[in-house]
Design an enzyme around this catalytic site. Structure first.
Site, PDB file in Angstrom:
ATOM      1  CD  GLU A  28       1.657  33.597  16.121  1.00 16.02           C
ATOM      2  OE1 GLU A  28       2.830  33.322  16.460  1.00 16.02           O
ATOM      3  OE2 GLU A  28       0.660  33.151  16.711  1.00 16.02           O
ATOM      4  CD  GLU A  69       6.456  31.981  11.703  1.00 15.01           C
ATOM      5  OE1 GLU A  69       5.885  31.686  12.779  1.00 15.01           O
ATOM      6  OE2 GLU A  69       7.639  31.692  11.464  1.00 15.01           O
ATOM      7  CD  GLU A  76       4.232  27.845  17.426  1.00 13.51           C
ATOM      8  OE1 GLU A  76       3.891  29.019  17.691  1.00 13.51           O
ATOM      9  OE2 GLU A  76       5.414  27.500  17.277  1.00 13.51           O
TER      10      GLU A  76
END
Length: 118
Positions: A28, A69, A76
């Site tokens: 990420e 996050e 996601e």
């Protein structure tokens, strides 16, 4: 199903958490950026914060961004695992996860701005 307890559970939980952090850092980009900023901002708190509560608030706001996050990335990943085709619900889930990170970034701005300028 065998469930661990006590110290074994703590050790396993820590191992899984560290695997998650490693995976997020590896996969990420946004998390890597936030880690970089945390490495700068967290030490700065000890110079910029005048009281212990200011230091705690400043550090906590930065860590909140990182925590959200991680959750956003998890959402996601799960959505992408289910399917990569565009779907309204998938888009909403991803957008809402992103919005949570945005709100956390606003909190950083409010906390840091409030402490440094007021």
């Amino acid at each position: 199903m065998y469930k661990t307890t006590g110290l074994t559970h703590l050790i396993n939980s820590t191992k899984y958490s560290l695997q998650g952090l490693k995976s997020a850092f590896k996969n990420e980009t946004a998390f890597r950026h936030e880690c970089f900023l945390a490495c700068i901002l967290i030490p700065l708190t000890f110079f910029l914060g005048e009281t212990k509560i200011e230091i705690i608030l400043m550090i906590s706001s930065v860590l909140l961004v990182m925590a959200l996050e991680l959750l956003n990335s998890a959402v996601e990943t799960v959505v992408d695992r289910i399917g990569t085709e565009r779907h309204e619900l998938s888009g909403r889930a991803k957008d809402q996860g992103s919005a949570s990170v945005f709100i956390a970034l606003c909190i950083v701005g409010i906390v840091w701005g409030g402490i440094l300028f007021f």
